[in-house]
Design a protein around this motif. Structure first.
Motif, mmCIF file in Angstrom:
data_model
loop_
_atom_site.group_PDB
_atom_site.id
_atom_site.type_symbol
_atom_site.label_atom_id
_atom_site.label_comp_id
_atom_site.label_asym_id
_atom_site.label_seq_id
_atom_site.Cartn_x
_atom_site.Cartn_y
_atom_site.Cartn_z
ATOM 1 N N ASN A 180 0.878 -1.309 0.186
ATOM 2 C CA ASN A 180 0.029 -0.011 -0.131
ATOM 3 C C ASN A 180 0.882 1.369 -0.167
ATOM 4 O O ASN A 180 0.554 2.126 0.605
ATOM 5 C CB ASN A 180 -0.853 -0.057 1.159
ATOM 6 N N ASP A 181 1.900 1.312 -0.873
ATOM 7 C CA ASP A 181 2.623 2.433 -1.059
ATOM 8 C C ASP A 181 3.606 2.912 0.044
ATOM 9 O O ASP A 181 3.991 4.006 0.284
ATOM 10 C CB ASP A 181 1.952 3.598 -1.497
ATOM 11 N N TYR A 182 4.033 1.641 0.974
ATOM 12 C CA TYR A 182 4.598 2.056 2.115
ATOM 13 C C TYR A 182 5.667 0.763 2.129
ATOM 14 O O TYR A 182 5.293 -0.294 1.779
ATOM 15 C CB TYR A 182 3.870 1.896 3.340
ATOM 16 N N LEU A 183 6.908 1.200 2.454
ATOM 17 C CA LEU A 183 7.990 0.109 2.648
ATOM 18 C C LEU A 183 7.748 -0.597 3.654
ATOM 19 O O LEU A 183 7.656 -0.170 4.894
ATOM 20 C CB LEU A 183 9.599 1.025 2.505
ATOM 21 N N VAL A 184 7.683 -2.173 3.654
ATOM 22 C CA VAL A 184 7.748 -3.067 4.724
ATOM 23 C C VAL A 184 9.072 -3.363 5.367
ATOM 24 O O VAL A 184 9.395 -3.512 6.206
ATOM 25 C CB VAL A 184 6.962 -4.179 4.416
ATOM 26 N N ILE A 186 22.778 2.301 5.003
ATOM 27 C CA ILE A 186 21.437 3.203 5.345
ATOM 28 C C ILE A 186 20.406 1.915 5.097
ATOM 29 O O ILE A 186 19.375 2.055 5.986
ATOM 30 C CB ILE A 186 21.272 4.071 4.341
ATOM 31 N N PRO A 187 20.282 1.213 3.745
ATOM 32 C CA PRO A 187 19.126 0.256 3.689
ATOM 33 C C PRO A 187 19.128 -0.648 4.959
ATOM 34 O O PRO A 187 17.802 -0.970 5.354
ATOM 35 C CB PRO A 187 19.557 -0.653 2.681
ATOM 36 N N LYS A 188 19.894 -1.075 5.704
ATOM 37 C CA LYS A 188 20.110 -2.136 6.696
ATOM 38 C C LYS A 188 19.499 -1.348 7.885
ATOM 39 O O LYS A 188 18.693 -1.812 8.932
ATOM 40 C CB LYS A 188 21.371 -2.605 6.880
ATOM 41 N N ALA A 189 19.901 -0.168 8.061
ATOM 42 C CA ALA A 189 19.315 0.532 9.137
ATOM 43 C C ALA A 189 17.852 1.044 9.050
ATOM 44 O O ALA A 189 16.965 0.840 10.008
ATOM 45 C CB ALA A 189 20.010 1.928 9.321
ATOM 46 N N ALA A 190 17.548 1.378 7.788
ATOM 47 C CA ALA A 190 16.191 1.705 7.451
ATOM 48 C C ALA A 190 15.264 0.405 7.820
ATOM 49 O O ALA A 190 14.298 0.427 8.411
ATOM 50 C CB ALA A 190 15.711 2.092 6.227
ATOM 51 N N ASP A 191 15.662 -0.883 7.387
ATOM 52 C CA ASP A 191 14.951 -2.128 7.555
ATOM 53 C C ASP A 191 14.858 -2.231 9.128
ATOM 54 O O ASP A 191 13.635 -2.703 9.518
ATOM 55 C CB ASP A 191 15.733 -3.100 6.956
ATOM 56 N N SER A 192 15.946 -2.048 9.839
ATOM 57 C CA SER A 192 15.743 -2.108 11.293
ATOM 58 C C SER A 192 14.852 -1.188 11.945
ATOM 59 O O SER A 192 13.968 -1.642 12.786
ATOM 60 C CB SER A 192 17.033 -1.796 11.776
ATOM 61 N N GLY A 231 9.226 -0.518 14.126
ATOM 62 C CA GLY A 231 8.067 0.325 14.152
ATOM 63 C C GLY A 231 8.356 1.803 14.615
ATOM 64 O O GLY A 231 7.622 2.472 14.776
ATOM 65 N N LEU A 232 9.653 2.141 14.325
ATOM 66 C CA LEU A 232 10.138 3.373 14.603
ATOM 67 C C LEU A 232 9.643 4.550 13.619
ATOM 68 O O LEU A 232 9.344 5.805 13.802
ATOM 69 C CB LEU A 232 11.689 3.548 15.018
ATOM 70 N N ILE A 233 9.789 4.009 12.441
ATOM 71 C CA ILE A 233 9.146 5.169 11.322
ATOM 72 C C ILE A 233 8.486 4.484 10.256
ATOM 73 O O ILE A 233 8.134 3.327 10.347
ATOM 74 C CB ILE A 233 10.452 5.625 10.409
ATOM 75 N N LYS A 234 7.671 5.048 9.553
ATOM 76 C CA LYS A 234 7.191 4.693 8.339
ATOM 77 C C LYS A 234 7.894 5.383 6.961
ATOM 78 O O LYS A 234 8.548 6.495 7.047
ATOM 79 C CB LYS A 234 5.775 5.035 7.962
ATOM 80 N N ILE A 235 7.975 4.811 5.831
ATOM 81 C CA ILE A 235 8.679 5.128 4.626
ATOM 82 C C ILE A 235 7.935 5.155 3.574
ATOM 83 O O ILE A 235 7.347 3.909 3.167
ATOM 84 C CB ILE A 235 9.986 4.325 4.566
#
Length: 306
Positions: free
Chosen positions: A174-178, A251-257, A262-266
């Motif tokens: 739904n247009d958000y990164l999982v 950065i991608p690994k950090a974003a995945d973490s 549940g710290l952020i939505k992308i």
């Protein structure tokens, strides 16, 4: 509200390429690929550019890159050196173990943290992302609903015929990164796209898979989370230096973490945009050809900064 900032990762070693690909001449007037990213960003509402480089290339970078654009673009430099932000005891242990790898793109971002006070896009110096990607990201980061975001690309359009590449394979809902799965040995082989893992196992990937090419949009309040993530990375490194000697904070690994906690939505931003880069020496001629075609089509002027 301040206009968004462009942060350019230009401190890499170019191990696959065999040199400083961020300063490889591509355009007719000695432009490099990052010239086109900066040009597209300025056309899309970005107000400032921060280049993250190593101190040892500063002189060349100023002469070969900044000299062309700094009279027309607000530019700042940040420095990512092997000892920047690294506690002395950890840096000493890394040196004694023979570490030569940089600390990664997450570390690079933190090296520029004091220059970031607005929503920002961070991307690679040696990739071409396309005007459409900058337009959609610039609009998103300049709007009242600005948020953490990413422009992904189709995997099949980001491969190199010269060898393996590293890509963050994205799961989107739904247009958000999982999630982002950072795979480091992707190639096209016998008509299929595969990633070969360090243990020899193979995973086949659909060509339509959305992948991260490090075209991220972040709000400045994400930086404290990156600091915590990098501190944890350093703790892991110092606990077993030999096992972690080649590890990098990506950065991608950090974003995945952050997503998993549940710290952020992308937000996933879709752009009908071409990508190409210079992962290997042999990729340069193709990049030159594509820039020539875009210039001939009137997308870019014959000389970007004159």
């Amino acid at each position: 509200m301040k206009g968004p900032i462009l942060v350019v990762l230009a401190a890499g070693m170019g191990s696959r390429y065999g040199g400083l690909k961020q300063m490889e001449k591509i355009g007719k007037n000695d432009e490099v690929l990052l010239d086109y990213s900066v040009y597209d960003a300025i056309q899309s509402g970005f107000e400032k550019v921060v280049f993250i480089i190593r101190s040892d290339i500063e002189k060349d970078f100023r002469e070969l890159v900044l000299a062309r654009m700094e009279s027309k673009v607000h530019c700042e430099l940040a420095f990512q050196n092997p000892d920047t932000l690294i506690p002395p005891d950890i840096f000493r242990a890394a040196q004694e173990a023979g570490r030569t790898k940089p600390w990664g793109t997450g570390h690079a971002l933190l090296c520029a943290a004091d220059k970031i006070d607005a929503p920002f896009t961070i991307l690679n110096a040696d990739d071409f992302y396309g005007r459409e990607a900058f337009a959609v990201m610039g609009k998103h980061l300049s709007g009242s609903n600005a948020s953490n975001s990413i422009v992904p690309y189709r995997l099949e359009n980001t491969l190199s015929s010269q060898g393996t590449v590293a890509r963050g394979v994205c799961e989107v809902d739904n247009d958000y990164l999982v999630s982002v799965d950072e795979l480091t040995a992707i190639e096209k082989k016998d008509g299929s796209i595969i990633n070969t893992f360090s243990d020899g196992s193979i995973r086949e990937l659909p060509g339509t898979s959305p992948v991260s090419m490090n075209f991220w949009g972040f709000m400045p309040d994400i930086i404290p989370e990156f600091k915590k993530y990098f501190n944890d990375f350093l703790d892991d490194f110092s606990s077993d230096v030999k096992a972690q000697i080649k590890s990098e904070c990506f950065i991608p690994k950090a974003a995945d973490s952050f997503l998993k906690k549940g710290l952020i939505k992308i937000k996933v931003l879709n752009a009908d945009s071409d990508w190409f880069g210079v992962t290997y020496k042999e990729d340069r001629e193709q990049a030159i050809k594509k820039i020539d075609e875009l210039t001939a089509a009137g997308v870019y002027p014959k000389s970007l900064w004159n």
